[in-house]
Design an enzyme around this catalytic site. Structure first.
Site, mmCIF file in Angstrom:
data_model
loop_
_atom_site.group_PDB
_atom_site.id
_atom_site.type_symbol
_atom_site.label_atom_id
_atom_site.label_comp_id
_atom_site.label_asym_id
_atom_site.label_seq_id
_atom_site.Cartn_x
_atom_site.Cartn_y
_atom_site.Cartn_z
ATOM 1 N N ASP A 211 -114.156 24.084 38.482
ATOM 2 C CA ASP A 211 -112.871 23.394 38.455
ATOM 3 C C ASP A 211 -112.192 23.455 39.824
ATOM 4 O O ASP A 211 -112.218 24.488 40.489
ATOM 5 C CB ASP A 211 -111.986 24.072 37.400
ATOM 6 C CG ASP A 211 -110.684 23.348 37.147
ATOM 7 O OD1 ASP A 211 -110.727 22.173 36.766
ATOM 8 O OD2 ASP A 211 -109.620 23.969 37.329
ATOM 9 N N GLU A 259 -131.039 33.934 42.374
ATOM 10 C CA GLU A 259 -131.682 35.169 41.930
ATOM 11 C C GLU A 259 -132.205 35.040 40.502
ATOM 12 O O GLU A 259 -133.044 35.839 40.067
ATOM 13 C CB GLU A 259 -130.690 36.332 41.982
ATOM 14 C CG GLU A 259 -130.216 36.707 43.376
ATOM 15 C CD GLU A 259 -129.137 37.778 43.319
ATOM 16 O OE1 GLU A 259 -129.054 38.487 42.279
ATOM 17 O OE2 GLU A 259 -128.367 37.900 44.276
#
Length: 547
Positions: A211, A259
């Site tokens: 956002d 990751e």
């Protein structure tokens, strides 16, 4: 705790995905309180799987006082009791993954709720304290600090600074008073959001919609803004939007996502122009997608749409990213109503009973036609809940029901966004149109929603729902999201003709019928506007193959 699904990750899924936006409080209500919830979403996931989407984006469901419908977060790691529990979230995630649907959650990093424990600690601490450094507190101007620190305006109307009663300092809120902005120059804020990312990634979410991604960093010194717009959609962004420093944040976030397995992704809500500035958010070491608001705001005009498409594809190609195609979302008038206005495609900030009322049938016809362009284009497409039903805006809602802070902060000058957030109709003859087991609905549903109810459209082979299912199935079959767009000479200036692989599309923006350019064609799908003589009526769209 985590939920991991087995997906084919040979191709990065987000490059061509169709993603369905759920506004949780308005999708499906399981407990009968009139507000949608996670259990309601879980029960309706098979509907989304049958629609043919690849992923679901959930607007905020976090613990919140709901001053801005959940975009004022009090705890980023908890589900608000309105929507359920973390166990409910995990159950929803597991079921979605079992159906082959990925889940994207909203992240709100520009501001928190004023009821967040950090902001409460800041108010209880003196100026200059570490607690206050997590937010943007400043001394005021004037002899006694009685004037705000600068002239910035709130996106929701009024000033962007508030001085709490008995306080010496003011705090910045680019949105509502109850949404104080974080200080993203503070390492503690950065570390906290890295931790929040990991919390949801560990649970198994597939991505984040970020956002106000263009607003986290403010210009040093917080200078006055010479541009008198609250949220810039063109030209000078002002000192609060699209500052270069935001990109360091997203590079760090990208390293966290990388990751994890499963091609986790981020999509930016960034109101940034021109397109080359927006493309900086989706470089190879930042986010994977950014919402294409220029396309969302397209006029009903062949030349305008072609220019937006060309500019979008050109700029995203330079950074090796996919383009997103968005027609509606929870922040603007639904396109089925926008396209029914006298200036079709005009983007009003809400429609009230005092405003021009859209031509409902015309808007729906054009919305159905425009779907043939949107889902034809290479890249990723977004669907706002109810769009697949052709759902219009609620344009004559009584003001007493309005909840959008924009309406109240502007004293009604801006109607706000409630009209596009009305709960979905599932059953035409049920209380609240089957939204839940009771007759409650947090916003009133207009009577015309009955003809757009899911159970009505399920029985109609010409319904918008049937059209979306057909088009999304063809999009996947012909791999249009992974294809390439080639414009062809159109039969008229008011139509667009294009090719993507083996599939052709024609969309008629003009007032007069347009003939298909060839007679030796196989019609794959069309709006109801294609005649037996292969004349495409005004507003119509079609996909076909050459024989």
């Amino acid at each position: 705790m985590g939920s991991q699904a087995i997906f084919n990750v040979k191709d990065e899924w987000w490059r061509s995905a169709v993603i369905y936006q759920i506004y949780p409080r308005s999708f499906a209500d399981a407990n009968g309180d009139g507000i949608g919830d996670l259990q309601g979403i879980t029960e309706r996931l098979p509907y989304l799987a049958s629609l043919g989407v690849d992923a679901v984006w959930l607007s905020p469901f976090y613990k919140s006082p709901q001053a801005d419908a959940g975009y004022d977060v009090a705890d980023y790691r908890q589900v608000d009791p309105l929507f359920g529990t973390l166990d409910d979230f995990d159950a929803m995630l597991n079921k979605a993954h079992g159906l082959g649907l990925r889940i994207i959650v909203d992240l709100v990093p520009n501001h928190s709720s004023d009821e967040h424990e950090w902001f409460q600690a800041a108010l209880a601490s003196p100026p200059g304290s570490p607690e206050r450094e997590r937010y943007i507190f400043r001394d005021g101007k004037g002899e006694h600090g009685e004037l705000p620190p600068n002239n910035w305006k709130s996106v929701f109307g009024g000033g962007a600074w508030t001085r709490p009663e008995g306080e010496q300092q003011w705090y910045l809120h680019l949105f509502d008073t109850k949404q104080p902005d974080f200080n993203w120059n503070n390492p503690e804020v950065r570390d906290e959001f890295t931790s929040v990312l990991r919390f949801w990634l560990d649970r198994g979410v597939d991505g984040f919609r970020v956002d106000v991604a263009h607003g986290l960093i403010k210009k040093e010194g917080l200078p006055d803004c010479s541009v008198q717009q609250a949220m810039i959609e063109g030209g000078d962004p002002g000192p609060m939007w699209d500052q270069d420093g935001v990109h360091d944040i997203y590079k760090q976030w990208r390293s966290v996502l990388d990751e994890y397995d499963g091609d986790r992704m981020m999509v930016a809500e960034a109101w940034v122009v021109p397109q080359e500035r927006l493309a900086r958010y989706i470089r190879s070491d930042e986010m994977q997608q950014a919402f294409n608001f220029e396309y969302l705001g397209s006029q009903w005009n062949a030349r305008d749409v072609r220019k937006v498409v060309d500019d979008s594809l050109a700029q995203t190609a330079l950074v090796g990213a996919p383009t997103t195609w968005v027609m509606s979302n929870h922040d603007g008038v639904r396109h089925a109503s926008r396209f029914g206005l006298s200036t079709p495609g005009y983007r009003p900030k809400g429609i009230s009973a005092k405003d021009e009322q859209p031509d409902e049938a015309l808007g729906l016809e054009r919305a159905r036609g425009f779907a043939f362009m949107t889902f034809f284009l290479p890249g990723s497409a977004y669907i706002y809940q109810g769009e697949e039903l052709g759902l219009p805006e609620h344009t004559n809602m009584d003001d007493k029901y309005r909840q959008d802070p924009t309406f109240w902060r502007t004293k009604g000058e801006e109607v706000g966004r409630d009209g596009c957030r009305v709960p979905l109709p599932w059953q035409a003859d049920a209380p609240a149109f089957g939204f839940g087991p009771s007759d409650k609905s947090w916003l009133p549903q207009p009577p015309n929603f009955a003809r757009y109810a899911v159970d009505v459209e399920e029985k109609d082979s010409d319904s918008t729902l049937a059209l979306y299912r057909r088009v999304l199935a063809l999009r996947a079959e012909y791999r249009l999201g992974k294809g390439e767009l080639e414009w062809l000479e159109s039969p008229t200036p008011d139509a667009l003709l294009a090719r993507n692989g083996d599939v052709y599309t024609l969309l008629n923006f003009g007032a007069e019928p347009v003939a298909l350019p060839w007679s030796d064609v196989e019609i794959l799908a069309s709006s109801k506007a294609l005649s037996a003589h292969q004349q495409l009526q005004s507003g119509g769209g079609v996909w076909f193959k050459r024989l």
